[in-house]
Design an enzyme around this catalytic site. Sequence first.
Site, PDB file in Angstrom:
ATOM      1  N   ASP A 137      19.137   4.464 -37.934  1.00  0.00           N
ATOM      2  CA  ASP A 137      19.802   6.761 -37.829  1.00  0.00           C
ATOM      3  C   ASP A 137      19.701   6.416 -36.321  1.00  0.00           C
ATOM      4  O   ASP A 137      19.136   7.514 -36.235  1.00  0.00           O
ATOM      5  CB  ASP A 137      18.568   6.452 -38.563  1.00  0.00           C
ATOM      6  CG  ASP A 137      19.403   7.438 -39.072  1.00  0.00           C
ATOM      7  OD1 ASP A 137      21.073   8.422 -38.862  1.00  0.00           O
ATOM      8  OD2 ASP A 137      19.050   8.685 -39.464  1.00  0.00           O
ATOM      9  N   LYS A 139      20.870   8.925 -33.732  1.00  0.00           N
ATOM     10  CA  LYS A 139      21.940   9.467 -33.490  1.00  0.00           C
ATOM     11  C   LYS A 139      21.154  10.788 -32.690  1.00  0.00           C
ATOM     12  O   LYS A 139      19.786  11.094 -32.649  1.00  0.00           O
ATOM     13  CB  LYS A 139      22.074   9.896 -34.712  1.00  0.00           C
ATOM     14  CG  LYS A 139      21.013  10.647 -35.656  1.00  0.00           C
ATOM     15  CD  LYS A 139      21.591  11.289 -37.135  1.00  0.00           C
ATOM     16  CE  LYS A 139      20.482  11.476 -37.791  1.00  0.00           C
ATOM     17  NZ  LYS A 139      20.824  12.197 -39.228  1.00  0.00           N
ATOM     18  N   ASN A 142      18.085  12.287 -33.680  1.00  0.00           N
ATOM     19  CA  ASN A 142      16.892  11.568 -33.712  1.00  0.00           C
ATOM     20  C   ASN A 142      16.352  11.482 -32.242  1.00  0.00           C
ATOM     21  O   ASN A 142      15.097  10.257 -32.592  1.00  0.00           O
ATOM     22  CB  ASN A 142      17.213  10.603 -34.862  1.00  0.00           C
ATOM     23  CG  ASN A 142      17.249  10.977 -36.388  1.00  0.00           C
ATOM     24  OD1 ASN A 142      16.104  11.747 -36.674  1.00  0.00           O
ATOM     25  ND2 ASN A 142      17.801  10.102 -36.667  1.00  0.00           N
ATOM     26  N   ASP A 158      11.760   9.363 -35.605  1.00  0.00           N
ATOM     27  CA  ASP A 158      12.341   9.730 -37.188  1.00  0.00           C
ATOM     28  C   ASP A 158      12.637   8.005 -37.007  1.00  0.00           C
ATOM     29  O   ASP A 158      13.880   7.058 -37.204  1.00  0.00           O
ATOM     30  CB  ASP A 158      13.630   9.908 -37.356  1.00  0.00           C
ATOM     31  CG  ASP A 158      14.343  10.143 -38.739  1.00  0.00           C
ATOM     32  OD1 ASP A 158      13.322   9.831 -39.231  1.00  0.00           O
ATOM     33  OD2 ASP A 158      15.248  10.652 -39.120  1.00  0.00           O
ATOM     34  N   THR A 179      23.835   6.899 -41.120  1.00  0.00           N
ATOM     35  CA  THR A 179      24.814   8.372 -40.564  1.00  0.00           C
ATOM     36  C   THR A 179      25.909   8.509 -40.758  1.00  0.00           C
ATOM     37  O   THR A 179      26.441   8.046 -39.441  1.00  0.00           O
ATOM     38  CB  THR A 179      24.189   9.460 -39.473  1.00  0.00           C
ATOM     39  OG1 THR A 179      22.659   9.760 -39.962  1.00  0.00           O
ATOM     40  CG2 THR A 179      24.559  10.582 -39.581  1.00  0.00           C
TER      41      THR A 179
HETATM   42  P1  ADP Z   1      13.572  13.101 -41.139  1.00  0.00           P
HETATM   43  O1  ADP Z   1      13.668  11.861 -41.381  1.00  0.00           O
HETATM   44  O2  ADP Z   1      13.463  13.916 -42.282  1.00  0.00           O
HETATM   45  O3  ADP Z   1      15.235  12.977 -40.772  1.00  0.00           O
HETATM   46  P2  ADP Z   1      12.837  13.883 -38.403  1.00  0.00           P
HETATM   47  O4  ADP Z   1      11.689  12.887 -38.002  1.00  0.00           O
HETATM   48  O5  ADP Z   1      13.978  13.209 -38.091  1.00  0.00           O
HETATM   49  O6  ADP Z   1      12.850  13.463 -39.873  1.00  0.00           O
HETATM   50  O7  ADP Z   1      12.572  14.787 -37.981  1.00  0.00           O
HETATM   51  C1  ADP Z   1      13.241  15.899 -37.859  1.00  0.00           C
HETATM   52  C2  ADP Z   1      13.354  16.932 -36.712  1.00  0.00           C
HETATM   53  O8  ADP Z   1      11.840  17.464 -36.339  1.00  0.00           O
HETATM   54  C3  ADP Z   1      13.459  15.595 -35.275  1.00  0.00           C
HETATM   55  O9  ADP Z   1      15.268  15.728 -35.460  1.00  0.00           O
HETATM   56  C4  ADP Z   1      12.865  16.508 -34.720  1.00  0.00           C
HETATM   57  O10 ADP Z   1      14.115  18.333 -34.491  1.00  0.00           O
HETATM   58  C5  ADP Z   1      12.133  17.567 -35.089  1.00  0.00           C
HETATM   59  N1  ADP Z   1      10.524  16.602 -34.875  1.00  0.00           N
HETATM   60  C6  ADP Z   1      10.112  15.494 -35.001  1.00  0.00           C
HETATM   61  N2  ADP Z   1       9.405  14.693 -34.663  1.00  0.00           N
HETATM   62  C7  ADP Z   1       9.314  15.299 -33.782  1.00  0.00           C
HETATM   63  C8  ADP Z   1       7.919  15.182 -32.537  1.00  0.00           C
HETATM   64  N3  ADP Z   1       7.258  14.103 -32.909  1.00  0.00           N
HETATM   65  N4  ADP Z   1       7.951  16.974 -31.489  1.00  0.00           N
HETATM   66  C9  ADP Z   1       8.790  17.519 -32.028  1.00  0.00           C
HETATM   67  N5  ADP Z   1       9.513  17.132 -33.031  1.00  0.00           N
HETATM   68  C10 ADP Z   1      10.189  16.741 -33.383  1.00  0.00           C
HETATM   69 MG    MG Z   2      15.913  12.677 -38.737  1.00  0.00          MG
END
Ligand code: ADP
Ligand code: MG
Length: 285
Positions: A137, A139, A142, A158, A179
């Site tokens: 995933d 993109k 992420n 992610d 995606t």
């Molecule tokens: P999902 O699996 O629901 O897409 P993600 O792991 O992509 O979840 O996290 C969602 C969003 O949260 C990311 O796109 C980013 O904006 C924010 N995020 C995730 N991890 C971090 C981190 N370690 N520090 C800051 N922001 C984060």
């Molecule tokens: Mg994500």
Amino acid sequence: MSSSPGKEKIFSELYDLKEDLGKGAFSIVKKCIGREDKIEYAAKIINKKRLTGRDISKLQKEEKICRQLQHPNIVLLHDVISESFTHYLVFELITGGELFDEIVAREYYSESDASHCVQQILDGIAYCHRMGIMHRDLKPENLLLASRAKNAAVKLADFGLAVQLETPDQVEWHGFAGTPGYLSPEVIKREAYGKAVDVWACGVILYILLVGYPPFWDEDQKRLYAQIKMGRYSFPSPEWDSVTKEVKELISLMLNANPKKRIKAEEALRNPWICKRTEVASNIH
Ligand code: ADP
Ligand code: MG
């Protein structure tokens, strides 16, 4: 990675929750502060109430994969807490925001900045692939930036759809996941696939970085998938006229519709546009 054996950990006893940082399809991510160490972290919070048994096993997979990954271009997992109704993955806090928002703000990247950015993404991908892990995933939403500085480190985040392969070059049907605009032809064709899907997504990201719009796009998902399956994209004038043939060549190696012929992450790192940036990547575009 801290873990205390015996007593079940309770998130609110260990961390103080702060503001929202982001939202994904399956989670809310909030800033939190360790009560003991006073360090800021990012907690990915997943509500277990609406999850099926299969979803729970996916959460455990994400945790298992994240625990293995220690690399400067990958968001580091710090702690995991599982309560009856809520699951918390506590990561190092990344403060520069999503690459997505940075592209929107800049409109597009210079070749030199794009090369530096993609080198880091490829470094992270090559490391995952050496560990037998495919992300699935990749993109700009992420990919997180370590700071607001121009040449900030890029970190893969992610691993919610990541797969631990049974053999390093395993090619198998692992389900329809990813995606739409970043899906590879082999996934859309529902064929067996492997790590090459990450390189395809990285090719899509590189294209977007250079001009601010994606190589494959249609409002209608069927037509979008038809474009991707044929591997049909172009470098429209005038915005691509100032782009070097070297990076167009690299994009074509990454966006090869045949996954067997597609360049590997490790090879792409040796491509001159990536590793000899100062000589090859344009400073004009
Ligand atoms: P999902 O699996 O629901 O897409 P993600 O792991 O992509 O979840 O996290 C969602 C969003 O949260 C990311 O796109 C980013 O904006 C924010 N995020 C995730 N991890 C971090 C981190 N370690 N520090 C800051 N922001 C984060
Ligand atoms: Mg994500």
